[in-house]
Design a protein around this motif. Structure first.
Motif, PDB file in Angstrom:
ATOM      1  N   LYS A  44      13.286 -92.772  50.958  1.00  0.00           N
ATOM      2  CA  LYS A  44      13.122 -94.008  50.187  1.00  0.00           C
ATOM      3  C   LYS A  44      12.219 -93.796  48.975  1.00  0.00           C
ATOM      4  O   LYS A  44      12.328 -94.518  47.987  1.00  0.00           O
ATOM      5  CB  LYS A  44      12.550 -95.121  51.062  1.00  0.00           C
ATOM      6  N   GLN A  45      11.335 -92.814  49.067  1.00  0.00           N
ATOM      7  CA  GLN A  45      10.392 -92.541  47.982  1.00  0.00           C
ATOM      8  C   GLN A  45      10.866 -91.419  47.055  1.00  0.00           C
ATOM      9  O   GLN A  45      10.240 -91.168  46.030  1.00  0.00           O
ATOM     10  CB  GLN A  45       9.016 -92.170  48.565  1.00  0.00           C
ATOM     11  N   MET A  46      11.938 -90.749  47.416  1.00  0.00           N
ATOM     12  CA  MET A  46      12.408 -89.600  46.628  1.00  0.00           C
ATOM     13  C   MET A  46      13.105 -90.039  45.356  1.00  0.00           C
ATOM     14  O   MET A  46      13.804 -91.044  45.341  1.00  0.00           O
ATOM     15  CB  MET A  46      13.391 -88.758  47.446  1.00  0.00           C
ATOM     16  N   ASN A  47      12.931 -89.232  44.330  1.00  0.00           N
ATOM     17  CA  ASN A  47      13.670 -89.495  43.101  1.00  0.00           C
ATOM     18  C   ASN A  47      15.113 -89.015  43.267  1.00  0.00           C
ATOM     19  O   ASN A  47      15.444 -88.298  44.210  1.00  0.00           O
ATOM     20  CB  ASN A  47      12.973 -88.868  41.884  1.00  0.00           C
ATOM     21  N   GLY A  48      15.953 -89.432  42.355  1.00  0.00           N
ATOM     22  CA  GLY A  48      17.373 -89.115  42.439  1.00  0.00           C
ATOM     23  C   GLY A  48      17.688 -87.640  42.392  1.00  0.00           C
ATOM     24  O   GLY A  48      18.642 -87.185  43.030  1.00  0.00           O
TER      25      GLY A  48
END
Length: 137
Positions: free
Chosen positions: A6-10
């Protein structure tokens, strides 16, 4: 898994998703009896190239198979700022491909195995049926 998807960038999601989808494709090709490395590599590009991903996304939209949350993760990948450039394709196609990879990364990291299996197999079926040839740029 310790990473919080949920916190990861694309781009991070796409990094994982690229590997995950590649495993599905490689397993599919081996199941078809392909064993020669050069043939495997050339055939795999029909499934995993940026152009194939862009065509698959167009089909996903046409067939309306993505949930709103899946579309959000696709957009997270598509809109991510990448420090690498597109090879052998235009920027829009490359970014769409990154979105598809991010979607697969999200499904894997969120442990949605049934949905991941469905979507990966759906993509492979679309390529096998030749549907991506009509939508490739």
């Amino acid at each position: 898994m310790t990473a919080d998807y949920k916190q990861m960038n694309g781009i991070a999601l796409a990094y994982m998703g690229d590997a995950i989808y590649e495993v599905f494709v490689r397993e599919h090709l081996l199941d078809k009896g392909m064993v020669k490395p050069t043939h495997l590599h050339h055939t795999a590009t029909r499934y995993v190239s940026a152009k194939a991903h862009a065509a698959l996304y167009a089909l996903m939209e046409a067939d309306d198979i993505l949930s709103e949350e899946e579309q959000n993760y696709f957009r997270r990948g598509r809109n991510a700022k990448s420090h690498t450039g597109a090879k052998n394709t235009d920027v829009v196609t490359y970014r769409t491909s990154t979105g598809i990879e991010a979607l697969f990364g999200y499904l894997y990291l969120s442990r949605q195995e049934d949905r991941l299996n469905f979507l990966a197999n759906w993509c492979i079926e679309q390529v096998e049926a030749g549907r991506t040839l009509n939508n490739a740029k």
